[in-house]
Design an enzyme around this catalytic site. Structure first.
Site, PDB file in Angstrom:
ATOM      1  N   CYS A   1       0.817  -1.217   0.000  1.00 12.70           N
ATOM      2  CA  CYS A   1       0.000   0.000   0.000  1.00 12.70           C
ATOM      3  C   CYS A   1       0.850   1.266   0.000  1.00 12.70           C
ATOM      4  O   CYS A   1       0.328   2.371  -0.109  1.00 12.70           O
ATOM      5  CB  CYS A   1      -0.953  -0.017   1.181  1.00 12.70           C
ATOM      6  SG  CYS A   1      -1.925  -1.530   1.210  1.00 12.70           S
TER       7      CYS A   1
ATOM      8  N   HIS B   1      -9.318   3.815  -1.078  1.00 12.30           N
ATOM      9  CA  HIS B   1      -7.935   3.327  -1.023  1.00 12.30           C
ATOM     10  C   HIS B   1      -7.617   2.424  -2.214  1.00 12.30           C
ATOM     11  O   HIS B   1      -7.497   1.206  -2.062  1.00 12.30           O
ATOM     12  CB  HIS B   1      -7.733   2.601   0.311  1.00 12.30           C
ATOM     13  CG  HIS B   1      -6.353   2.076   0.548  1.00 12.30           C
ATOM     14  ND1 HIS B   1      -5.213   2.661   0.024  1.00 12.30           N
ATOM     15  CD2 HIS B   1      -5.921   0.998   1.273  1.00 12.30           C
ATOM     16  CE1 HIS B   1      -4.148   1.959   0.415  1.00 12.30           C
ATOM     17  NE2 HIS B   1      -4.550   0.952   1.153  1.00 12.30           N
TER      18      HIS B   1
END
Lengths: 389, 130
Positions: free
Chosen positions: A84, A334
């Site tokens: 991420c 996200h």
């Protein structure tokens, strides 16, 4: 050493667009970034692109050249993968290249297509950020890993789910005016507490959504910006990166993020600022507890006190140091590979007075972007400052 | 998951075999840093001289979670409790078995017991409270 200017930013809407390919998402973000920058595509010397799960979601490796092509740029291109924190690491490499004089103009960003995998497929894909042999095969999911940290935090420092709920409520409130956000809806503490559990103590509203989206940045040297008379008042003045053991069970503290602390200390020193100078921050709140750990790692809250920051209003839009004015990962969304670059875009716009939430940080000069991979075995922190105030 | 079901993961699968026989171990360097296989280099100090050292009989739960939304590999296992337990020189992540997931607590004493996933039949590191 050259300063690094953010000449243009571009984001797609973050959300649910399963049919859109990664290349289409990144193309859209790049068009916006180029238009905002006034920089011609021909001047771009390289493309640095973040992506995490392209092999799983699109059966597509080797995405660097594909994305350069999608953006209409003829230049060498490299994909950065750090879960991420993928585009956070891409931004960091770009900053270093411009500073050392290697390049004057770079296209940086990231994209992720996720919702086409469905919830189970995306859960499986996200889990590969953990140690496959020793964590995933024991049933650890990504929310599960953060739930392990949340429980450890509660046990060590106190706090309860209701404290975390205030973080979700705050970030949803911040996203109300963000047109790019996946959720532009207000929620209440009771919504969070009553939501179905995902990995206890975390529930559905403690978790960021699964998102499709892209972010692009045109970064230039200070000299290029001045020679070409660019409107680029925000500079990236500090960069830092930290690392840690891959598996959570190998960490000394299960409720701390030393990699983020290391990245933050490096970035603050690099920029010549300290935590007290920070007017606002975008932090990696993939789960509510992650915002707590980020604030403490960045010294924006003392260890063990970050849990109460949202509840007590220190980090709300009108608080002392607003956190995640974009809505954060929680409400903005996200799309993993896009997140780090999107945080730079949000901080830039907030500092430049061009963000719907800029009114909450009038006169702000210093912002921070914190991007994390896995259970923070990777972290990047960037300091951004307004150059003309 | 492994590339193909028939191919073992050297180091890891031998460790599961040993754990099934009650002979689980950590790899330790001369400085006492523990780690889990497959491992050629101590991640703490870089020593390449690693020895298999028997794990203590029991470990203590350091943190836990009850997962309701699993990956497809644990679809039929959910809800299940996952915990990190301290076994001396190493921490290990495993599934707490033999008790209601809601009864798992920090500090609980557990012993290693290799179990299988109800979904896939694959071996899973388990913790049995004692």
């Amino acid at each position: 050493m050259s300063d690094v200017r953010v000449a243009g930013t571009g984001l797609t809407p973050f959300g649910n667009s399963p049919e859109r390919t990664g290349r289409d998402l990144f193309a859209e973000a790049s068009i916006t970034a180029f238009e905002a920058s006034g920089v011609p595509r021909d001047d771009v010397e390289a493309v640095l692109y973040g992506n995490f799960m392209g092999e799983l979601s699109e059966h597509q490796g080797h995405q660097g050249p594909l994305m350069a092509e999608a953006a209409g740029v003829q230049a060498p291109a490299t994909r950065y993968e750090s879960a991420c924190a993928s585009s956070g690491t891409a931004v960091r490499e770009a900053v270093k290249r411009i500073r050392n004089g290697e390049n004057d103009v770079l296209l940086v960003g990231g994209a992720e297509r996720m919702t086409n995998l469905g919830t189970a497929g995306a859960t499986e894909a996200l889990a590969i950020a953990a140690d496959d042999l020793w964590e995933v095969r024991a049933g650890v999911t990504f929310p599960g890993a953060y739930a392990l940290m949340a429980q450890a935090y509660f046990d060590q420092f106190g706090g309860e789910h209701e404290d975390l709920a205030h973080i979700a409520v705050k970030n949803h409130a911040n996203a109300l005016t963000n047109e790019k956000a996946q959720y532009q809806s207000a929620i209440e503490v009771s919504d969070v507490l009553e939501a179905p559990p995902v990995s206890e103590p975390l529930g559905l509203y403690d978790a960021c959504p699964i998102s499709d989206g892209a972010a692009a940045l045109v970064l230039t040297s200070e000299s290029y910006a001045e020679e070409h008379d660019l409107e680029a008042p925000v500079a990236i003045t500090g960069t830092g990166q930290g690392g840690d053991r891959m598996a959570l069970h190998d960490r000394e503290h299960l409720a701390r993020s030393p990699a983020a602390r290391e990245a933050g200390e490096e970035a603050y020193a690099d920029a010549g600022v300290d935590a007290g100078d920070v007017d606002l921050a975008e932090v990696h709140d993939c789960f509510t507890i992650a915002e707590v750990l980020a604030l403490e790692a960045l010294d924006l809250e003392p260890i063990g006190e970050g849990i109460s920051a949202a509840r007590d209003g220190r980090t709300t839009a009108d608080g002392e140091t607003p956190i995640n004015l974009s809505g954060g990962l929680k409400a903005k969304g996200h799309p993993v590979g896009a997140t780090g670059a999107s945080q730079i875009a949000e901080v830039t716009d907030l500092l430049a007075g061009e963000h719907p939430n800029s009114e909450h940080v009038d006169g702000a000069t210093t912002g921070v972007a914190h991007n994390a991979g896995g259970t923070v075995a990777s972290a990047t922190v960037h300091v951004l400052e307004v150059t003309d105030r | 998951m492994s590339d193909a079901e028939s191919v073992a993961d050297a180091g890891f699968d031998e460790w599961l075999d040993a754990a099934e026989d009650g002979e689980a171990y950590a790899l330790e360097c001369a400085n006492g840093h523990g780690s889990l296989p497959p491992r050629r280099v101590c991640p703490d100090c870089g020593s390449t001289d690693l020895e298999e050292v028997a794990l203590p009989e029991t470990g203590a739960v350091q943190t836990f979670t009850v997962t309701h939304v699993p990956t497809p590999a644990f679809e039929e296992d959910a809800p299940y409790a996952t915990a990190i337990a301290d076994f001396g020189s190493v921490g290990i992540t495993g599934q707490v078995i033999g008790v209601d997931p809601g009864d798992v607590e920090t500090g609980m004493t557990v012993e290693l017991e290799i179990t299988v996933s109800e979904t896939t039949g694959e071996r899973v590191i388990g913790f049995q409270p004692v």
